[in-house]
Every structure is written in C-alpha cells, then in structure tokens.
Write a protein that holds these residues in place. Structure first.
Motif, mmCIF file in Angstrom:
data_model
loop_
_atom_site.group_PDB
_atom_site.id
_atom_site.type_symbol
_atom_site.label_atom_id
_atom_site.label_comp_id
_atom_site.label_asym_id
_atom_site.label_seq_id
_atom_site.Cartn_x
_atom_site.Cartn_y
_atom_site.Cartn_z
ATOM 1 N N ASP A 190 0.758 -0.977 0.310
ATOM 2 C CA ASP A 190 -0.140 -0.185 -0.051
ATOM 3 C C ASP A 190 0.627 1.415 0.219
ATOM 4 O O ASP A 190 0.337 2.376 0.294
ATOM 5 C CB ASP A 190 -1.226 -0.290 0.874
ATOM 6 C CG ASP A 190 -0.546 -0.174 2.684
ATOM 7 O OD1 ASP A 190 0.969 -0.107 2.945
ATOM 8 O OD2 ASP A 190 -1.037 0.007 3.034
ATOM 9 N N LYS A 238 -5.643 -6.100 -10.849
ATOM 10 C CA LYS A 238 -6.150 -6.416 -9.149
ATOM 11 C C LYS A 238 -4.900 -7.936 -8.353
ATOM 12 O O LYS A 238 -5.422 -8.803 -9.056
ATOM 13 C CB LYS A 238 -7.357 -6.981 -8.827
ATOM 14 C CG LYS A 238 -7.669 -6.797 -7.409
ATOM 15 C CD LYS A 238 -9.179 -6.866 -6.565
ATOM 16 C CE LYS A 238 -9.323 -6.448 -5.073
ATOM 17 N NZ LYS A 238 -8.761 -5.569 -4.741
ATOM 18 N N THR A 265 -3.774 -5.291 -0.847
ATOM 19 C CA THR A 265 -4.078 -3.203 -1.599
ATOM 20 C C THR A 265 -2.999 -3.541 -2.100
ATOM 21 O O THR A 265 -1.641 -4.349 -2.201
ATOM 22 C CB THR A 265 -3.860 -3.094 -0.413
ATOM 23 O OG1 THR A 265 -3.360 -3.346 0.350
ATOM 24 C CG2 THR A 265 -5.455 -3.204 0.349
ATOM 25 N N PRO A 310 -1.308 0.448 -4.833
ATOM 26 C CA PRO A 310 -1.254 1.537 -4.966
ATOM 27 C C PRO A 310 -1.359 1.559 -6.546
ATOM 28 O O PRO A 310 -1.235 0.321 -6.843
ATOM 29 C CB PRO A 310 -0.119 2.258 -4.772
ATOM 30 C CG PRO A 310 0.841 1.283 -5.062
ATOM 31 C CD PRO A 310 0.488 0.037 -4.593
ATOM 32 N N ALA A 311 -2.447 2.014 -7.234
ATOM 33 C CA ALA A 311 -2.360 2.944 -8.509
ATOM 34 C C ALA A 311 -0.886 2.629 -9.163
ATOM 35 O O ALA A 311 -0.087 3.111 -8.773
ATOM 36 C CB ALA A 311 -3.525 3.882 -9.053
ATOM 37 N N GLY A 312 -1.260 1.898 -10.437
ATOM 38 C CA GLY A 312 -0.102 2.137 -10.671
ATOM 39 C C GLY A 312 0.984 0.706 -10.856
ATOM 40 O O GLY A 312 1.785 0.369 -11.451
ATOM 41 N N THR A 324 0.324 -1.847 -11.486
ATOM 42 C CA THR A 324 -0.534 -3.295 -12.297
ATOM 43 C C THR A 324 0.969 -3.669 -12.588
ATOM 44 O O THR A 324 2.019 -2.798 -12.667
ATOM 45 C CB THR A 324 -1.513 -3.041 -12.788
ATOM 46 O OG1 THR A 324 -0.877 -2.294 -13.578
ATOM 47 C CG2 THR A 324 -2.535 -2.900 -12.209
#
Length: 921
Positions: free
Chosen positions: A700, A891, A911, A913-915, A917
C-alpha cells in the motif's frame, strides 16, 4: 523424470494401481528363451591410480561364465543334503572354479519356469571340503519396475532370477530342486570380478570421523569400485525418493576391505549381463567397514530410479548391505553408514525419517525393508529387526527439516516484494522504469514501549475513543481494591494526562468493553459484563463518565471475549463480536438505534485457537471498520481485515510470546499519528505497553525506482540471493538478443548494472520464472518454458552460472502462467504451480526432490479471471508458502497456503497503489 502433458491423464498412484500388471499375466505373456552354455567376457576396466599414488598390478577384465543347470536322470537320489520331501527332480552344475577365491554367483530362468516349491541352492568348496548347500533367495521382485517412469527397463526383462550370491572359496556349484517331473532349465552365472586399478580401494574404516548431522557422508564413486561404464544399457530414469528400501546382498560376510570393489563389480555384471537390467540395481551399497559406495549411475544427489524393489523403484532409493543378515548381526559401522546415507538423502529430498507415505498401491514407512514391498526375506531378519533403530537414528541426524521457500524481499526485509513496470502487457515491453513494490509487514504494529508502571493492581484495561471530550483517546480500567473504575485521559502523544476514579460496586463485573458511540449522541459509551451474564450499556456523558447502566443482553457469561467492532452490517449502528465458548463460533450482535442488540448471527466458525479478540476498528486505513486483533492460545497473533461489507476478507499472522501479556486492547489512536494502536499489560513487570499501529497492509505504498536501467529487456525477475551476500538478486533478458543477465542486489534495495551475460539463446523461452531453491542445493534456480511447451529447471551456482538442467515435463503450453511456490504441500520440497488456460484451474505439481515433479492435482478451480500466478513465499506470516495472483484487471489476490494440500480456495484481496499493475516478479 519425463512428465506427460499436464492437460492429459498423468502417471499417478491411482493410475498405476489401475494399470498394475499381475505377475501371472506377465508370466503368461513372457517369451520363452532357450539359452545354451555361454562364456561372456566384459571389456577391460580402466580407472585412475590408487589413492596415495600407489600402483596396481596389471588389471584384467570381469569374466562371467554362464552355464546351464542340466537335468540328469536319477539325479534326485544323488543330490545329497537336505531337501523338501516334495522334490521330484533336480539339476546340477559341474563344479565351477573360483579365481582368487572370490566370485559372484547368480541364477536366472525364463519367466514362470520355476514353480513355487522349486529351490535353487549354492555351495562353496573351501579348505578341501564342500560347505553345506545354502538356499539362494529367489528375487523375482528384486527387479526394475514394469510401469511408470522406469517401466521401459522392466518390460524388456524376460527372465527371473536369484540374488547375487558372493562366494569366497575355490569352487562353487549350483543345483535346482524341483517339484516337477523334469527340473526346469536354469542358467547360472559365475562372475569373476577380475582386478582393477580400483583395487584394493579406500581404507577399511570410513574416513572423516564423525559427520555433521544429515551432511553428505563420504560416498565412494563408481570409478572407485572400477565400474565399466560401457556395460550400462538404456537411459537414466529419474523418479521420486520418498522411501528408503534397505536390502542385503547375500553370500559371505567375511570379505576383506580390499575385496569390496571386486564384489560390487561382480554384482554389477550379474545384474546387467545376467538379469538384463540397465545397471546395478541398488542406488547405494554399504560394506561391513562402514564405507558407502555409489551404485546405479545418474547422480547420488538425484532421484535415480533403481532396480531393487519391483514396481516401487520409482518412489524410492535402495541401500544394500553387503552380506547376509538373515541371522548375522549387522556391524555397527555398517548400520551407521546406512543411517548416514538415508539421513543425507532424506534431507536432500525433503523427507522426514518417520511416518508413512503412500506409493503406487500401498502405504510404507519412510524407511522400509525390501520385504515390506514384496514377498522376500530380504534384508534378512537380523537387519530388518534394526529398522526401528535406524529410523530413530536417521530422525535424530536430520533434526527439523527446512521447508523450501521463495525469497522475494528486495529491501532486506522479511516480507516479499515485487517488481512492477508501467509498460504494456501484450507483448511485454520493459522500459528503463522498472520499479520496486515493497510489501508491508504482516504485523500491523511496531515494537512495544512502556507507557506506565504499576498496572497489576488494575483489571479490565481497555483503550477507548475519546471518553473525556477532549478529542483524544483514553484508557479505562477497573480497580478491584477500590471497587471502582478509573478513567485515564490520554495526552494525544502516547502518554497520560489526568486520572479520575468513578463510582462503586464495579466488582460485580467480569469485563469492560469500550463501546464507542452506541447511542448516536456523539459520545463514547461503555459496556460491562455482569457476573450473571448480563450485558449492560453505560451511556457516556462526554465528560469522562457514564449514566446508570441498562441491561441490553443476557447469556454473555458463555462468551469468552467480546469487542465492539464498529458498523459491520451497514445500518449505521455499531455491532459487537465475540467468541462463543460452547462451539467456538464467532458471533455478531448487530446494534440498534437505541444502543441495544438485535438478533445474534453467526459470523465465523473454527475460532477455538483464539482466546482474545479486540477491534481495531480500521487498522489498515482502508476506510472499512471491523478489523480485528486476535491472540492465539499459543501466544501468536492474528489480524483480520474487513471489507466494505464488514466481512473478514483478509487475514495475517504475526508475533509470538503474547501469552505473557494480558488485557490486549485496541480501537483508538493513542499516540496521535492517525493509526489505530494496540495497548497491552505485561504482568511480569506490571508495565503497560504501547504498540503503535502502522496503518499499512500489503503493497500500500507507492512504487519506487528499482535503481537500475533495464532498457531493451523483455523480462525482469526477482530470483533470491544468488551470490550468498544476503541481498536479493534478479535476472533480466535482452529482448533482441536473448541474452540472460544477472542483476546483483545492492544494500538498500537497488541493483548493480548488468554485466556480461550469464546465458545466451534464451529467446527460445516464452516463460522464465524464479524457482526458489527447487534443486535443494541452497542456491536459487530458474524454471523456463520453451515455445514448444517443454518446461525445464536450471540450477544456478553462487557465481550465477548454471550447474545443470533437467526437463520437468512436456505439454506446458496449455498453461497461461507457471511459477515455483516453495513447499506447498505436506512435505519439504519445492513445488510448481500452473494456471491452466482452458478452465482457470490452478494446478499443483508436487516436488519430490531435486529436479522432479509428481503428477498434478487441482488446487483451486474456476479462476478464469486470472492472468498470472506468482509464488511469494510466506506472505501472510503463518510460516506457510502462499500464492499471489494478478487478475485481468491488474488487481492482486492472495491464495493462502494451507501447508498440507495446497491453497485455500477463498482468495483474499491484496492492496496495491494505483499504477502498480503489470507485475514482473
């Protein structure tokens, strides 16, 4: 070990059981071979000089005479010696010379030619007289497998036979006693093992003295006993090494240390040229002097399929004691050598010494005698009686086996980390922007610090959200001596302000619960459990005390731990959670608008291991209340995280020794950093300790630069500590040239620039993954899949070179993802996990030692939304290897390992963070 395509029916225990060829059928179908008298000479053995530079006499080759036992009219009456009354006919060889008073004698016959009552016997002439006739053990089942990976060797064998009988006289003779009217034709081999530069071999005592527990003992090579490698037939087969079968070889026990290499050469010749096996049947041979000898070719550290226990060879290795231990006591040195051999092999292949294992069609002790697999007297009653002692000794040598794991920590921490990149996924392209994605510790709090002393005088200590109306968390405790309740105001920085004592008569309570705002008036309330089991609500006045109590429930005497968990049901009212002692069920009592309780409902089961429960309520900062801190009865801790629906959808394990603490409480931010904390008392020193919450979970935090440019690479993989410097290393492949490079880990989590390639031609692979230590040699390995679907394992060295490679299987193109996962099932060997493209099944290929995989089982079915699986080692802190997966939307999900059969089918959200992936590995 060749593995058939994963999508097809593979060789398994049940499949073998269905395909078992009965001995009767095999005899019916076997051809009948008429073999005449023959003389067979093997080629000259050429080996190196003797140890210490001594020179040997001119060697001469192994020579084996093959003669038939010829039926003779009226021979029964002239056979002499003891014989069964049912014998009707007989056959006898002429006396055969024994050169240099040492030979290996064995007999063979066409499959099924000897009846069950027929006997083959041998006698030896020494010191001018013949010894008594001795039965030669019929070893129909001391043979190669006829099924499974080793089946090709067994299916070409058309003859049965005896064991290899070592004789030490000047002449020998063999006879057959038959219940038939005419004795069957039997071929007798008398093998002169010749001389070799390997003679007289190493000294009579095992070198090196005491060995380290389960360390590799001294194993004398095939070259040291003079093996003629040109004699071997067929290919080496690799299987599993789950069972150690103990054998004896029969014949004299009085051999000298110098004669042992020759004895082994004789056994080798009889097994290959007499029995038509590919090689000597045993994997190891142990002499009476405590020396261990390499048997079958293929690598003592690998699961080489032998020919020692018919149809169980593919699951085992064979250790043969040189001699006859029907009644003779095995020498102590021999027993110790057997124990050391098995302990080392079991350590290498991840097997415990005790317990049982299922192989093919029955269950065996991990260390068994030959007779446990088939009907035979081998390894002799005297040696068989020692097996319990051998098991105990081996277990002691092994100690606690280390389960194979996966190391993916990039920042020198204990938690697995990942590489991620913002490039495209199909086809994968990696720019110079590879990033490190660090994971949080499973432990939601930092190390504790004392915040007060003398707390043993108090009871029912609870951390509560603002109780005094100053916007800071407070602590409430019951004072048994004064029969009242104390309210300790927090200072918002992790310390205390004022303390005020309130009320009287509180000793009738057995527990206090910080209730938060149950009445909806914006003030923190208090719950208390009465000795009669009633639950009372005390509404807070917002200034540090409460109004009169109201009973809102009964029967709480049967609830061993109770906590206010926030609004789990989504109706705007805080709920209660507790563990019912009678059935260890987690029960939810929903809150009502008045602060009362609705109808209890089941919220979970199987909570018997837990004795303390306290709400976070939002430990990970995801905005969802209902997080829990739970203490196990053994003092370990767990954290449960709730999702948006209030369900416990994620859990971690952490900590130890918490049974030495009591009054573990949470639910508020005590030190003012914005994260919920944990407070607990230490009775041993009467201190109250603060464990500050981190507010973190999983991945996270934002990714950071990996510290190395990998432009032009089409993959980067974390592989673990290659060079043994304590830092995690990686590999990368050039997109255009197929070169493989090592990225050395630096202190702090960065990587050195790629140097010279460590491999070339790797463009033939469409999948390359870290394998953990799949080969059990202490260095991380790689698995790679060719575009044609062949899966290989490459074992690496500390210098980032490749020691050897082995084919793990064919047909793997049907998998969309393949990964190594460490030891997932109940043994200690690394396993391989694959995601099948057609149906989303997650398949577990169980490892069985260096470079071998068992058949697959479906660990999880129906995961059609996944695009990749990754072995991450122990992600949730329960000391079991887990599986991380990425779905088509990027995800991440965790499939927790159960340590016995595979993974939980209940997947937990992870969890990130965005980006973050496009995970690389």
């Amino acid at each position: 070990m060749p593995v058939t395509p994963p999508a097809a029916t593979r060789w398994s225990s049940m499949a073998l059981l269905r395909r078992t060829v009965t001995r009767a059928l095999a005899r019916t179908l076997a051809p009948s071979l008429g073999l005449g008298t023959a003389l067979v000479a093997a080629s000259v053995v050429t080996v190196g000089p003797l140890p210490g530079g001594a020179s040997a006499a001119q060697p001469h080759p192994v020579r084996a005479s093959r003669v038939e036992v010829t039926p003779t009219p009226s021979v029964v009456g002239r056979l002499g010696g003891q014989r069964p009354a049912t014998i009707r006919s007989g056959a006898l060889t002429p006396a055969q010379p024994v050169h240099r008073n040492l030979a290996v004698v064995g007999a063979t016959w066409a499959r099924g030619a000897l009846g069950t009552g027929d006997v083959v016997q041998v006698r030896v002439h020494r010191n001018g007289a013949w010894d008594a006739w001795q039965d030669m053990e019929r070893e129909d089942d001391h043979a190669p497998d006829v099924d499974g990976p080793g089946g090709a060797e067994g299916r070409k064998v058309s003859r049965e036979g005896t064991g290899a009988y070592v004789v030490d006289g000047d002449q020998t003779q063999v006879r057959v006693l038959s219940t038939a009217a005419v004795a069957p034709v039997v071929q007798v081999s008398v093998v002169d093992p010749g001389t070799s530069d390997a003679d007289p071999g190493p000294g009579a005592t095992a070198p090196g003295g005491a060995q380290a527990a389960a360390a590799r003992p001294t194993i004398h090579t095939r070259k040291e006993w003079g093996a003629d490698e040109s004699m071997r037939q067929g290919d080496v087969g690799y299987g599993q090494a789950h069972i150690a079968f103990v054998h004896h070889t029969d014949g004299t026990n009085g051999y000298t240390s110098a004669q042992v290499p020759a004895i082994i050469r004789g056994i080798y010749d009889f097994h290959v040229n007499g029995r038509d096996w590919n090689d000597i049947g045993y994997n190891f041979l142990v002499d009476r002097f405590g020396r261990i000898w390499e048997g079958r070719y293929g690598g003592v550290d690998k699961a080489v399929i032998g020919a020692h226990t018919l149809n169980y060879n593919s699951w085992s290795f064979g250790v043969a004691a040189l001699g006859d231990f029907t009644s003779a006591t095995p020498p102590a040195a021999m027993l110790t050598a057997i124990e050391r051999t098995i302990a080392w092999k079991f350590t290498l292949h991840g097997n415990p010494a005790t317990g049982t294992v299922f192989a093919r069609d029955k269950t065996f002790n991990r260390i068994s005698g030959h007779r446990d697999g088939v009907s035979t007297s081998c390894p002799g009653q005297a040696l068989y009686n020692r097996l319990p002692t051998i098991r105990s000794a081996v277990a002691s040598m092994i100690g606690t086996l280390k389960r194979s794991g996966i190391s993916r920590s990039l920042d020198s921490g204990s938690t697995p980390d990942l590489f991620t990149y913002p490039g495209t996924l199909n086809p994968p392209t990696v720019s110079g922007q590879v990033q490190r994605l660090a994971s949080a510790s499973p432990q939601p709090v930092v190390a504790g610090r004392a915040i007060g002393k003398g707390w043993n005088a108090l009871d029912d200590i609870v951390l509560t959200p603002d109780f005094t109306g100053d916007g800071r968390a407070d602590v409430i405790a019951r004072d048994p001596a004064a029969n009242n309740v104390r309210v300790y105001a927090g200072n918002g920085r992790g310390g205390f302000g004022t303390m005020v004592a309130h009320g009287g008569g509180w000793n009738v309570m057995t527990g206090l619960v910080a209730a938060g705002d149950r009445t909806g008036d914006g003030r923190a309330d208090l719950l208390a459990v009465h000795k009669n089991g009633s639950l009372l609500l005390y509404a807070g006045d917002g200034r540090g005390w409460v109004s009169a109590g109201v009973v809102i429930g009964t029967g709480f005497g049967g609830v061993r731990t109770l906590t206010s968990a926030g609004d789990l049901t989504g109706d705007g009212h805080p709920d209660l959670l507790g563990i019912r002692s009678s059935d260890n069920t987690l029960v939810l009592w929903p809150g009502t608008a008045s602060g009362g309780l609705g109808t209890a409902r089941r919220w979970g089961s199987g909570w018997s291991a837990l004795d303390s429960l306290t709400a976070g309520p939002d430990l990970d900062g995801d905005g969802h209340q209902g997080d829990l801190v739970a203490r196990q009865r053994d003092g370990a801790m767990r954290t449960y995280y709730a999702d948006a629906a209030g369900k416990l959808s994620r859990y971690n394990f952490w900590g130890a020794g918490w049974s030495a603490l009591d009054h573990v409480t949470s639910g508020a931010d005590w030190d003012g950093d914005g994260h919920a904390d944990v407070i607990a008392r230490v009775p041993a020193d009467s201190t109250l300790r603060l464990y500050s919450g981190t507010g973190r979970r999983d991945f996270d935090t934002a990714p950071v630069a990996a510290g190395v440019q990998v432009g032009g690479m089409d993959l980067v993989r974390v592989v673990g500590d290659l060079d043994g410097d304590g830092r995690t290393d990686a590999i990368a492949r050039g997109a255009g040239n197929g070169n493989l490079y090592a990225l050395r880990g630096l202190s702090g989590g960065g990587f050195a620039a790629p140097g010279d390639p460590i491999g070339k031609g790797w463009q033939i692979f469409d999948l390359i993954e870290a394998a953990g230590d799949l080969s059990n040699d202490g260095v991380p390995d790689l698995i790679a899949r060719t575009t044609g679907g062949e899966l290989r394992m490459y074992t690496m060295t500390r210098s980032a070179t490749f020691a050897w490679q082995i084919q793990l299987g064919l047909g793997w193109q049907v998998m969309s993802s393949v990964t190594a996962a460490g030891a997932v099932n109940g043994d200690f060997n690394g396993d391989v996990v694959a995601l099948r493209r057609s149906d989303g099944a997650v398949l577990l290929y169980r490892g069985s030692g260096p470079g071998t995989l068992n058949d697959a089982v479906v660990a999880i079915s129906g995961q059609t939304d996944l695009r990749r699986v990754m072995g991450v080692g122990d992600f949730n802190g329960d000391r079991k290897n887990d599986l991380l997966a990425e779905d088509n939307g990027g995800k991440l999900w965790l499939y927790a390992g159960d340590g016995s059969k595979g993974f939980s089918s209940f997947r937990q959200p992870v969890t990130a963070p965005a980006g973050a992936t496009n995970v690389l590995g």
